[in-house]
Design a protein around this motif. Structure first.
Motif, PDB file in Angstrom:
ATOM      1  N   ILE A  11      25.209  42.226 -23.203  1.00 32.80           N
ATOM      2  CA  ILE A  11      25.645  43.509 -22.625  1.00 32.80           C
ATOM      3  C   ILE A  11      26.149  43.085 -21.064  1.00 32.80           C
ATOM      4  O   ILE A  11      26.943  43.809 -20.573  1.00 32.80           O
ATOM      5  CB  ILE A  11      24.264  44.243 -22.742  1.00 32.80           C
TER       6      ILE A  11
ATOM      7  N   ALA B 163      29.767  42.227 -21.351  1.00 33.75           N
ATOM      8  CA  ALA B 163      30.507  43.616 -21.649  1.00 33.75           C
ATOM      9  C   ALA B 163      30.700  44.333 -20.624  1.00 33.75           C
ATOM     10  O   ALA B 163      31.675  44.884 -20.484  1.00 33.75           O
ATOM     11  CB  ALA B 163      29.655  44.328 -22.778  1.00 33.75           C
TER      12      ALA B 163
ATOM     13  N   HIS C 129      27.623  48.182 -28.835  1.00 35.17           N
ATOM     14  CA  HIS C 129      26.876  46.954 -28.559  1.00 35.17           C
ATOM     15  C   HIS C 129      25.407  47.356 -28.618  1.00 35.17           C
ATOM     16  O   HIS C 129      24.538  46.575 -29.374  1.00 35.17           O
ATOM     17  CB  HIS C 129      27.213  46.400 -27.313  1.00 35.17           C
TER      18      HIS C 129
END
Length: 340
Positions: free
Chosen positions: A236, A239, A253
């Motif tokens: 995460i 991302a 996600h």
């Protein structure tokens, strides 16, 4: 296709056939074990069906009781009755209802659609709302909206199903007169198909809300915890570093990974919805398997009880299979790990 490829394809087909055969053997074994356990439990309960039936006719003398026991096979030895029950299960013959004077299979087929409609609606409502509310609470952890959703979930979890159902009836049926309080549909009124469907949905609203409340609270809390855990994972952070938008990170996600524990728990608890339907169907006079179970217990109708237990168990097995399929669809890595 080369000879080696044809040979490999044939090997996969044979392996798949053996896997299906092994599953069928396990399925039959599980069903027989369930049928045996349910027979022992039902017969261990106090009460005599012959006395109930004789009492309803007003002729509860010994001769009448003996005649009823002989007619329904209740005078046979315990093991012979058990063997007969298992034989009927293998031949998909669930026996004959003492009280309804009908084959149990046709009786269950008549009541099954109402129960599937109620439990399916409650399950989808609890799952979808739980995922949405849990995600909102998780991504806003520590804020006032998270606190509000957590308090509401805790209150729903703490409310008894029958009490919540009665409160909904008092509010939406008695006070506001928005929704009907009892029954499956309006009786004695000829309606076109669309209006009939809307009428059934209006009768379904309160029972489905009552049945889904506890599970909605569970899925909301579980989804919140899962979202918070996933948000702290390294992928995460990666991302975010790539500049992906917050909505894309949540949808692609966070949600996809956080939903896996919820799907697992929902699959295990889906069968419990049928058990919870006994209370809800009794409160709202819903003509399903739950109400039939309640009536069969009072009437000591053994064949109906055994048939209901068996059908519910088969439904749980099917739901678990569907849960595995959904789990693999959400996370294909499950199939890869299973093969390795």
């Amino acid at each position: 296709m080369s000879h080696v490829e044809r040979k490999a394809e044939g090997g996969r087909i044979v392996a798949a056939a053996f896997a299906v055969l092994a599953w069928l053997v396990k399925f039959i074994g599980v069903v027989l074990v369930i049928a045996t356990v349910s027979f022992v439990i039902v017969r261990a309960a106090p009460g005599d069906p012959a006395q109930v039936m004789a009492g309803q006719t007003g002729a509860a003398d010994e001769q009448m009781l003996a005649q009823l026991r002989q007619e329904y096979g209740l005078d046979k030895p315990y093991l012979i009755q058990l063997a007969g029950h298992l034989k009927r299960v293998l031949t998909v013959d669930l026996g004959y209802s003492y009280r309804q004077q009908r084959p149990v299979l046709s009786l269950l087929a008549e009541r099954m659609p109402a129960t599937l409609l109620l439990t399916g609606t409650a399950f989808l409502l609890a799952l979808i709302a739980g995922i949405v509310l849990g995600t909102l609470a998780g991504v806003r952890a520590g804020r006032w909206s998270d606190t509000l959703l957590s308090v509401v979930a805790l209150l729903l979890y703490a409310m008894p199903v029958f009490w919540l159902g009665l409160m909904l009836v008092l509010l939406f049926s008695v006070q506001l007169d928005w929704l009907p309080a009892f029954g499956y549909a309006t009786i004695g009124v000829d309606m076109p198909p669309l209006r009939r469907a809307l009428d059934i949905l209006s009768h379904l609203a309160l029972p489905a809300l009552s049945l889904s409340a506890v599970y909605l609270a569970i899925y909301t809390r579980l989804m919140r915890s899962s979202v918070i855990e996933v948000m702290h994972q390294d992928f995460i952070k990666t991302a975010r570093a790539k500049g992906l938008t917050r909505g894309r990170i949540i949808a692609k996600h966070i949600l996809r990974n956080a939903i896996l524990p919820v799907v697992t728990v929902a699959g295990m608890q889906a069968g419990a919805l049928v058990g919870g339907a006994v209370v809800v169907e009794t409160v709202f006079a819903w003509p399903g398997l739950g109400r039939l179970t309640y009536d069969a217990v009072l009437q000591r109708d053994y064949p109906v009880l055994l048939g209901i237990f068996l059908v519910m168990s088969v439904l749980v097995i099917i739901i678990n299979l569907l849960t595995d399929a959904i789990y693999r669809a959400i996370d294909p890595r499950v199939t890869t790990r299973a093969r390795s």
